[in-house]
Design a protein around this motif. Structure first.
Motif, PDB file in Angstrom:
ATOM      1  N   LEU A  80      -1.800   9.380  -0.016  1.00 32.11           N
ATOM      2  CA  LEU A  80      -3.058   8.634   0.070  1.00 32.11           C
ATOM      3  C   LEU A  80      -4.053   9.062  -1.003  1.00 32.11           C
ATOM      4  O   LEU A  80      -4.772   8.229  -1.560  1.00 32.11           O
ATOM      5  CB  LEU A  80      -3.666   8.797   1.466  1.00 32.11           C
ATOM      6  N   ALA A  81      -4.080  10.337  -1.324  1.00 29.29           N
ATOM      7  CA  ALA A  81      -5.035  10.840  -2.319  1.00 29.29           C
ATOM      8  C   ALA A  81      -4.773  10.256  -3.709  1.00 29.29           C
ATOM      9  O   ALA A  81      -5.699  10.121  -4.511  1.00 29.29           O
ATOM     10  CB  ALA A  81      -4.967  12.362  -2.371  1.00 29.29           C
ATOM     11  N   ASN A  82      -3.529   9.888  -3.994  1.00 28.65           N
ATOM     12  CA  ASN A  82      -3.167   9.367  -5.310  1.00 28.65           C
ATOM     13  C   ASN A  82      -3.243   7.846  -5.377  1.00 28.65           C
ATOM     14  O   ASN A  82      -2.739   7.254  -6.320  1.00 28.65           O
ATOM     15  CB  ASN A  82      -1.742   9.802  -5.672  1.00 28.65           C
ATOM     16  N   THR A  83      -3.871   7.233  -4.408  1.00 28.54           N
ATOM     17  CA  THR A  83      -3.918   5.773  -4.334  1.00 28.54           C
ATOM     18  C   THR A  83      -5.227   5.262  -4.884  1.00 28.54           C
ATOM     19  O   THR A  83      -6.299   5.646  -4.407  1.00 28.54           O
ATOM     20  CB  THR A  83      -3.750   5.307  -2.867  1.00 28.54           C
ATOM     21  N   SER A  84      -5.132   4.381  -5.885  1.00 33.11           N
ATOM     22  CA  SER A  84      -6.355   3.832  -6.479  1.00 33.11           C
ATOM     23  C   SER A  84      -6.563   2.375  -6.080  1.00 33.11           C
ATOM     24  O   SER A  84      -7.699   1.916  -5.991  1.00 33.11           O
ATOM     25  CB  SER A  84      -6.303   3.953  -8.005  1.00 33.11           C
ATOM     26  N   SER A  85      -5.514   1.657  -5.815  1.00 34.23           N
ATOM     27  CA  SER A  85      -5.607   0.248  -5.460  1.00 34.23           C
ATOM     28  C   SER A  85      -6.083   0.079  -4.017  1.00 34.23           C
ATOM     29  O   SER A  85      -5.525   0.698  -3.103  1.00 34.23           O
ATOM     30  CB  SER A  85      -4.226  -0.407  -5.629  1.00 34.23           C
ATOM     31  N   PRO A  86      -7.097  -0.757  -3.780  1.00 32.87           N
ATOM     32  CA  PRO A  86      -7.550  -0.998  -2.399  1.00 32.87           C
ATOM     33  C   PRO A  86      -6.444  -1.573  -1.509  1.00 32.87           C
ATOM     34  O   PRO A  86      -6.366  -1.235  -0.326  1.00 32.87           O
ATOM     35  CB  PRO A  86      -8.698  -1.999  -2.553  1.00 32.87           C
ATOM     36  N   LEU A  87      -5.578  -2.406  -2.074  1.00 33.44           N
ATOM     37  CA  LEU A  87      -4.487  -2.981  -1.295  1.00 33.44           C
ATOM     38  C   LEU A  87      -3.503  -1.901  -0.840  1.00 33.44           C
ATOM     39  O   LEU A  87      -3.112  -1.854   0.326  1.00 33.44           O
ATOM     40  CB  LEU A  87      -3.743  -4.051  -2.107  1.00 33.44           C
ATOM     41  N   GLN A  88      -3.150  -0.991  -1.755  1.00 34.53           N
ATOM     42  CA  GLN A  88      -2.255   0.109  -1.385  1.00 34.53           C
ATOM     43  C   GLN A  88      -2.933   1.055  -0.396  1.00 34.53           C
ATOM     44  O   GLN A  88      -2.299   1.549   0.536  1.00 34.53           O
ATOM     45  CB  GLN A  88      -1.815   0.888  -2.625  1.00 34.53           C
ATOM     46  N   GLN A  89      -4.224   1.298  -0.594  1.00 31.75           N
ATOM     47  CA  GLN A  89      -4.953   2.166   0.317  1.00 31.75           C
ATOM     48  C   GLN A  89      -4.968   1.550   1.718  1.00 31.75           C
ATOM     49  O   GLN A  89      -4.740   2.239   2.708  1.00 31.75           O
ATOM     50  CB  GLN A  89      -6.382   2.387  -0.172  1.00 31.75           C
ATOM     51  N   ARG A  90      -5.197   0.257   1.801  1.00 29.25           N
ATOM     52  CA  ARG A  90      -5.193  -0.443   3.086  1.00 29.25           C
ATOM     53  C   ARG A  90      -3.843  -0.305   3.769  1.00 29.25           C
ATOM     54  O   ARG A  90      -3.764   0.003   4.955  1.00 29.25           O
ATOM     55  CB  ARG A  90      -5.533  -1.917   2.864  1.00 29.25           C
ATOM     56  N   GLU A  91      -2.760  -0.513   3.017  1.00 24.38           N
ATOM     57  CA  GLU A  91      -1.404  -0.409   3.569  1.00 24.38           C
ATOM     58  C   GLU A  91      -1.124   0.998   4.094  1.00 24.38           C
ATOM     59  O   GLU A  91      -0.586   1.166   5.189  1.00 24.38           O
ATOM     60  CB  GLU A  91      -0.359  -0.779   2.506  1.00 24.38           C
ATOM     61  N   LYS A  92      -1.488   1.994   3.316  1.00 26.19           N
ATOM     62  CA  LYS A  92      -1.233   3.378   3.724  1.00 26.19           C
ATOM     63  C   LYS A  92      -2.076   3.769   4.924  1.00 26.19           C
ATOM     64  O   LYS A  92      -1.592   4.449   5.830  1.00 26.19           O
ATOM     65  CB  LYS A  92      -1.465   4.329   2.545  1.00 26.19           C
ATOM     66  N   LEU A  93      -3.326   3.355   4.946  1.00 23.43           N
ATOM     67  CA  LEU A  93      -4.183   3.641   6.101  1.00 23.43           C
ATOM     68  C   LEU A  93      -3.619   2.987   7.361  1.00 23.43           C
ATOM     69  O   LEU A  93      -3.608   3.592   8.433  1.00 23.43           O
ATOM     70  CB  LEU A  93      -5.612   3.146   5.847  1.00 23.43           C
ATOM     71  N   TYR A  94      -3.146   1.755   7.222  1.00 21.50           N
ATOM     72  CA  TYR A  94      -2.568   1.062   8.368  1.00 21.50           C
ATOM     73  C   TYR A  94      -1.323   1.789   8.880  1.00 21.50           C
ATOM     74  O   TYR A  94      -1.173   2.021  10.081  1.00 21.50           O
ATOM     75  CB  TYR A  94      -2.217  -0.390   8.008  1.00 21.50           C
ATOM     76  N   LEU A  95      -0.432   2.164   7.953  1.00 18.72           N
ATOM     77  CA  LEU A  95       0.783   2.873   8.372  1.00 18.72           C
ATOM     78  C   LEU A  95       0.450   4.218   8.999  1.00 18.72           C
ATOM     79  O   LEU A  95       1.087   4.640   9.972  1.00 18.72           O
ATOM     80  CB  LEU A  95       1.749   3.035   7.194  1.00 18.72           C
ATOM     81  N   LEU A  96      -0.550   4.900   8.464  1.00 20.71           N
ATOM     82  CA  LEU A  96      -1.001   6.147   9.082  1.00 20.71           C
ATOM     83  C   LEU A  96      -1.525   5.883  10.499  1.00 20.71           C
ATOM     84  O   LEU A  96      -1.230   6.645  11.426  1.00 20.71           O
ATOM     85  CB  LEU A  96      -2.118   6.785   8.249  1.00 20.71           C
ATOM     86  N   ALA A  97      -2.271   4.808  10.657  1.00 19.43           N
ATOM     87  CA  ALA A  97      -2.790   4.454  11.976  1.00 19.43           C
ATOM     88  C   ALA A  97      -1.648   4.180  12.945  1.00 19.43           C
ATOM     89  O   ALA A  97      -1.690   4.613  14.106  1.00 19.43           O
ATOM     90  CB  ALA A  97      -3.717   3.241  11.874  1.00 19.43           C
TER      91      ALA A  97
END
Length: 167
Positions: A80-97
């Motif tokens: 997650l720390a290496n994610t710059s794209s909002p779309l990728q950040q959204r996907e990773k946050l969702y999967l973490l959730a």
């Protein structure tokens, strides 16, 4: 008679076990994704590696095996720390959730879902997960109250029974 019992007990079992609509993955899917990541590490582009790692993360957090879910959470938090794209950040946050939801950490799951919805307020998956989390927290509260009431009732019954025996 059995039909009547099943009609009555079915909703109770669903209530106790949870009725979320999140998909589950089988161990075969996890193994396939692990192979895909290993193959991608042998020569794929960075984008190909990232895509295969995301598929593995998805498979892990949707697994029925708690150790897979924990591994998926660890992978997603590290990336997650290496994610710059909002779309990728959204996907990773969702999967973490999803991972935290599957591991029973509902408050953390809710926090991450809210972060997803800040990025994409109308995202159906995140809205569905938010509802599942709310339902699960409510259900756990109802079960907790039921256990407490039962315990208090048993204690009060025991006290009353002992007082009746003394007289």
């Amino acid at each position: 008679m059995e039909v009547k019992i099943n009609r009555f007990s079915g909703p109770i079992v669903t209530f106790i076990n949870g009725g979320d609509q999140l998909p589950w993955t089988s161990p075969d899917i996890v193994v396939g994704c692990e192979r895909e990541v290993a193959d991608a590490n042998k020569g794929a582009s960075d984008e190909g590696k990232n895509e295969s790692i995301m598929r593995l993360s998805w498979a892990l957090v949707h697994s029925k095996q708690p150790e897979d879910v924990q591994r998926g959470i660890a992978m997603l938090e590290a990336s997650l720390a290496n994610t710059s794209s909002p779309l990728q950040q959204r996907e990773k946050l969702y999967l973490l959730a999803v991972g935290y939801y599957r591991s029973g950490e509902y408050s953390r799951s809710r926090e991450l879902t809210v972060q997803c919805l800040e990025i994409a307020p109308d995202w159906r998956q995140a809205l569905s997960l938010k509802k599942a989390i709310k339902d699960r927290i409510t259900k756990d509260g109802v079960i907790g109250i039921g256990i407490t009431v039962t315990t208090v009732g048993l204690i009060a019954g025991g006290i009353i029974a002992s007082l009746v025996r003394r007289k």
